[in-house]
Design a protein around this motif. Structure first.
Motif, PDB file in Angstrom:
ATOM      1  N   ILE A 233       0.838  -1.200   0.000  1.00 51.29           N
ATOM      2  CA  ILE A 233       0.000   0.000   0.000  1.00 51.29           C
ATOM      3  C   ILE A 233       0.871   1.248   0.000  1.00 51.29           C
ATOM      4  O   ILE A 233       0.614   2.215  -0.728  1.00 51.29           O
ATOM      5  CB  ILE A 233      -0.939   0.004   1.225  1.00 51.29           C
ATOM      6  N   TYR A 234       1.920   1.225   0.818  1.00 51.95           N
ATOM      7  CA  TYR A 234       2.855   2.352   0.896  1.00 51.95           C
ATOM      8  C   TYR A 234       3.472   2.647  -0.468  1.00 51.95           C
ATOM      9  O   TYR A 234       3.493   3.801  -0.924  1.00 51.95           O
ATOM     10  CB  TYR A 234       3.936   2.034   1.924  1.00 51.95           C
ATOM     11  N   ARG A 235       3.955   1.611  -1.144  1.00 48.90           N
ATOM     12  CA  ARG A 235       4.596   1.805  -2.452  1.00 48.90           C
ATOM     13  C   ARG A 235       3.593   2.320  -3.478  1.00 48.90           C
ATOM     14  O   ARG A 235       3.911   3.178  -4.311  1.00 48.90           O
ATOM     15  CB  ARG A 235       5.239   0.493  -2.918  1.00 48.90           C
TER      16      ARG A 235
ATOM     17  N   ILE B 269      -4.194   9.493  -5.551  1.00 48.53           N
ATOM     18  CA  ILE B 269      -4.716   8.809  -4.356  1.00 48.53           C
ATOM     19  C   ILE B 269      -5.861   9.575  -3.691  1.00 48.53           C
ATOM     20  O   ILE B 269      -6.875   8.975  -3.301  1.00 48.53           O
ATOM     21  CB  ILE B 269      -3.586   8.558  -3.328  1.00 48.53           C
ATOM     22  N   PRO B 270      -5.774  10.927  -3.560  1.00 48.80           N
ATOM     23  CA  PRO B 270      -6.860  11.651  -2.888  1.00 48.80           C
ATOM     24  C   PRO B 270      -8.232  11.480  -3.531  1.00 48.80           C
ATOM     25  O   PRO B 270      -9.262  11.686  -2.874  1.00 48.80           O
ATOM     26  CB  PRO B 270      -6.393  13.106  -2.966  1.00 48.80           C
ATOM     27  N   THR B 271      -8.270  11.113  -4.811  1.00 47.36           N
ATOM     28  CA  THR B 271      -9.564  10.965  -5.499  1.00 47.36           C
ATOM     29  C   THR B 271     -10.022   9.503  -5.547  1.00 47.36           C
ATOM     30  O   THR B 271     -11.098   9.214  -6.066  1.00 47.36           O
ATOM     31  CB  THR B 271      -9.460  11.489  -6.946  1.00 47.36           C
TER      32      THR B 271
ATOM     33  N   ALA C   4     -11.220   3.533  -1.015  1.00 48.10           N
ATOM     34  CA  ALA C   4     -10.433   2.498  -0.344  1.00 48.10           C
ATOM     35  C   ALA C   4     -10.333   1.248  -1.217  1.00 48.10           C
ATOM     36  O   ALA C   4      -9.276   0.614  -1.301  1.00 48.10           O
ATOM     37  CB  ALA C   4     -11.065   2.156   1.007  1.00 48.10           C
ATOM     38  N   SER C   5     -11.418   0.919  -1.896  1.00 46.58           N
ATOM     39  CA  SER C   5     -11.431  -0.275  -2.757  1.00 46.58           C
ATOM     40  C   SER C   5     -10.499  -0.103  -3.955  1.00 46.58           C
ATOM     41  O   SER C   5      -9.804  -1.042  -4.362  1.00 46.58           O
ATOM     42  CB  SER C   5     -12.855  -0.560  -3.244  1.00 46.58           C
ATOM     43  N   GLU C   6     -10.472   1.110  -4.520  1.00 49.09           N
ATOM     44  CA  GLU C   6      -9.603   1.371  -5.670  1.00 49.09           C
ATOM     45  C   GLU C   6      -8.130   1.330  -5.267  1.00 49.09           C
ATOM     46  O   GLU C   6      -7.292   0.797  -6.001  1.00 49.09           O
ATOM     47  CB  GLU C   6      -9.953   2.726  -6.281  1.00 49.09           C
ATOM     48  N   ILE C   7      -7.832   1.895  -4.119  1.00 46.47           N
ATOM     49  CA  ILE C   7      -6.446   1.838  -3.628  1.00 46.47           C
ATOM     50  C   ILE C   7      -6.053   0.396  -3.356  1.00 46.47           C
ATOM     51  O   ILE C   7      -4.947  -0.044  -3.696  1.00 46.47           O
ATOM     52  CB  ILE C   7      -6.293   2.692  -2.351  1.00 46.47           C
ATOM     53  N   ALA C   8      -6.981  -0.347  -2.750  1.00 46.58           N
ATOM     54  CA  ALA C   8      -6.710  -1.751  -2.429  1.00 46.58           C
ATOM     55  C   ALA C   8      -6.457  -2.563  -3.699  1.00 46.58           C
ATOM     56  O   ALA C   8      -5.541  -3.387  -3.748  1.00 46.58           O
ATOM     57  CB  ALA C   8      -7.887  -2.339  -1.651  1.00 46.58           C
TER      58      ALA C   8
ATOM     59  N   SER D  86      -6.671  -5.278   0.481  1.00 47.10           N
ATOM     60  CA  SER D  86      -8.107  -5.194   0.715  1.00 47.10           C
ATOM     61  C   SER D  86      -8.457  -3.808   1.253  1.00 47.10           C
ATOM     62  O   SER D  86      -7.612  -3.119   1.831  1.00 47.10           O
ATOM     63  CB  SER D  86      -8.553  -6.252   1.730  1.00 47.10           C
ATOM     64  N   ALA D  87      -9.706  -3.415   1.071  1.00 43.69           N
ATOM     65  CA  ALA D  87     -10.145  -2.098   1.529  1.00 43.69           C
ATOM     66  C   ALA D  87      -9.981  -1.921   3.046  1.00 43.69           C
ATOM     67  O   ALA D  87      -9.503  -0.869   3.500  1.00 43.69           O
ATOM     68  CB  ALA D  87     -11.597  -1.865   1.116  1.00 43.69           C
ATOM     69  N   PRO D  88     -10.350  -2.909   3.875  1.00 45.47           N
ATOM     70  CA  PRO D  88     -10.145  -2.750   5.325  1.00 45.47           C
ATOM     71  C   PRO D  88      -8.684  -2.555   5.695  1.00 45.47           C
ATOM     72  O   PRO D  88      -8.363  -1.796   6.618  1.00 45.47           O
ATOM     73  CB  PRO D  88     -10.694  -4.060   5.901  1.00 45.47           C
ATOM     74  N   THR D  89      -7.782  -3.213   4.963  1.00 50.29           N
ATOM     75  CA  THR D  89      -6.354  -3.062   5.240  1.00 50.29           C
ATOM     76  C   THR D  89      -5.892  -1.650   4.903  1.00 50.29           C
ATOM     77  O   THR D  89      -5.062  -1.071   5.612  1.00 50.29           O
ATOM     78  CB  THR D  89      -5.529  -4.081   4.427  1.00 50.29           C
ATOM     79  N   VAL D  90      -6.442  -1.080   3.838  1.00 51.53           N
ATOM     80  CA  VAL D  90      -6.111   0.298   3.453  1.00 51.53           C
ATOM     81  C   VAL D  90      -6.552   1.266   4.546  1.00 51.53           C
ATOM     82  O   VAL D  90      -5.815   2.186   4.919  1.00 51.53           O
ATOM     83  CB  VAL D  90      -6.770   0.669   2.108  1.00 51.53           C
ATOM     84  N   VAL D  91      -7.750   1.075   5.061  1.00 51.91           N
ATOM     85  CA  VAL D  91      -8.269   1.943   6.122  1.00 51.91           C
ATOM     86  C   VAL D  91      -7.409   1.808   7.384  1.00 51.91           C
ATOM     87  O   VAL D  91      -7.052   2.811   8.021  1.00 51.91           O
ATOM     88  CB  VAL D  91      -9.740   1.600   6.442  1.00 51.91           C
ATOM     89  N   ARG D  92      -7.058   0.559   7.740  1.00 47.93           N
ATOM     90  CA  ARG D  92      -6.206   0.337   8.916  1.00 47.93           C
ATOM     91  C   ARG D  92      -4.834   0.972   8.722  1.00 47.93           C
ATOM     92  O   ARG D  92      -4.235   1.502   9.664  1.00 47.93           O
ATOM     93  CB  ARG D  92      -6.068  -1.160   9.198  1.00 47.93           C
ATOM     94  N   PHE D  93      -4.343   0.934   7.503  1.00 48.15           N
ATOM     95  CA  PHE D  93      -3.043   1.543   7.194  1.00 48.15           C
ATOM     96  C   PHE D  93      -3.076   3.047   7.464  1.00 48.15           C
ATOM     97  O   PHE D  93      -2.153   3.593   8.076  1.00 48.15           O
ATOM     98  CB  PHE D  93      -2.693   1.284   5.724  1.00 48.15           C
ATOM     99  N   SER D  94      -4.128   3.717   7.045  1.00 46.57           N
ATOM    100  CA  SER D  94      -4.220   5.167   7.257  1.00 46.57           C
ATOM    101  C   SER D  94      -4.263   5.496   8.740  1.00 46.57           C
ATOM    102  O   SER D  94      -3.681   6.486   9.188  1.00 46.57           O
ATOM    103  CB  SER D  94      -5.457   5.736   6.541  1.00 46.57           C
ATOM    104  N   LYS D  95      -4.919   4.659   9.522  1.00 46.99           N
ATOM    105  CA  LYS D  95      -4.993   4.888  10.964  1.00 46.99           C
ATOM    106  C   LYS D  95      -3.651   4.607  11.634  1.00 46.99           C
ATOM    107  O   LYS D  95      -3.267   5.302  12.576  1.00 46.99           O
ATOM    108  CB  LYS D  95      -6.098   4.028  11.572  1.00 46.99           C
TER     109      LYS D  95
END
Length: 283
Positions: A21-23, A32-34, A37-41, A47-56
């Motif tokens: 996710i970092y890379r 990324i700002p647009t 979570a699913s698109e980033i994942a 996965s989308a939940p992992t992306v959200v957890r990463f931001s936190k």
């Protein structure tokens, strides 16, 4: 604190999925700002939940807050200079410039982490207890020394001790009147973990000063003061930066403590006057 440089400093604590996710974020920071979570994942193979957890984990309350900060940083085209390590046989002028840049970068990154509510809570805890026990190991002993020197000038009962066998009896004797202030850049120092666990068993509140992120000491602390995470280098010049980060944090806590009650400012004046009179008389 710069979002990109902050993520970079956290790389060692990232899981394999988080590094993907970092890379992906670094390679696509403008878009990324647009993205959702699913698109980033999908782009990062996660996965989308992992992306959200990463931001936190990066210190944001939500993915939205993370994207807003990244967007602002990208629009401003902030140049991240980062830390420069000292190489062999470098000219004096180069060394001077590198160290000055590192110090400025450390102060800037750390000050961005300062939270007024947390600092006020730390001040209240120091004000409401009779004794403050302070401990730090290695380079963090310098920060512990600084705390001791500053608050004793205000008349605070400060006990600075690194020997567990000497500190433990005093904690037990003064448990209901004390606060324990522990300084560890990594937050993993075994001696301080042992002290924190003992303090928890005695219901003694703990103030911890560590680098940003979750670590064993921060989880035991009631109040967690955070500094930036200077990059460790081959000859460990970053140790200098971690000390600078600790000092600037202690300075802000001290000034806030004084500003909350003018009687402390009066004590500072009186102690300075006493020292000046001593020097005039004997030197």
């Amino acid at each position: 604190m710069s979002v990109l440089s902050h993520m970079d400093s956290m790389k060692k604590d990232m899981s394999a999925a988080e590094k993907k996710i970092y890379r992906f974020i670094c390679d696509n920071k403008e878009t990324i700002p647009t993205m959702t979570a699913s698109e980033i994942a999908a782009g990062a193979g996660s996965s989308a939940p992992t992306v959200v957890r990463f931001s936190k984990k990066m210190g944001f309350n939500s993915l939205t807050a993370f994207k807003i900060s990244l967007s602002a940083e990208t629009r401003q085209a902030v140049e991240i200079t980062g830390y420069s390590d000292v190489g062999p046989n470098e000219p004096f002028q180069t060394l001077k410039n590198k160290l000055a840049n590192n110090a400025q970068f450390t102060i800037s990154e750390t000050s961005e982490l300062f939270n007024e509510k947390i600092f006020n809570e730390a001040c209240h805890l120091l004000e409401s207890t009779n004794f403050c026990f302070v401990s730090g190991v290695g380079a963090s002993r310098l920060a512990a020394d600084d705390i001791t020197q500053k608050w004793t000038r205000l008349g605070k009962n400060i006990v600075y001790e690194t020997d567990y066998n000497l500190l433990l009896p005093q904690l037990v004797t003064n448990a209901k009147q004390s606060v324990l202030f522990l300084i560890s850049n990594s937050g993993k120092t075994p001696e301080l973990i042992a002290l924190a666990e003992t303090a928890k068993s005695l219901d003694i509140p703990i103030i911890a000063l560590t680098q940003f992120g979750q670590n064993r000491l921060s989880k035991l602390a009631d109040i967690h003061l955070q500094t930036s995470r200077p990059m460790e280098a081959e000859i460990r010049s970053a140790a200098t930066n971690s000390i600078i980060a600790q000092f600037i944090t202690i300075d802000l806590l001290f000034y806030l403590y004084i500003s909350r009650n003018q009687k402390y400012a009066k004590k500072i004046f009186n102690t300075r006057q006493a020292i000046d009179q001593y020097r005039q008389k004997y030197f």
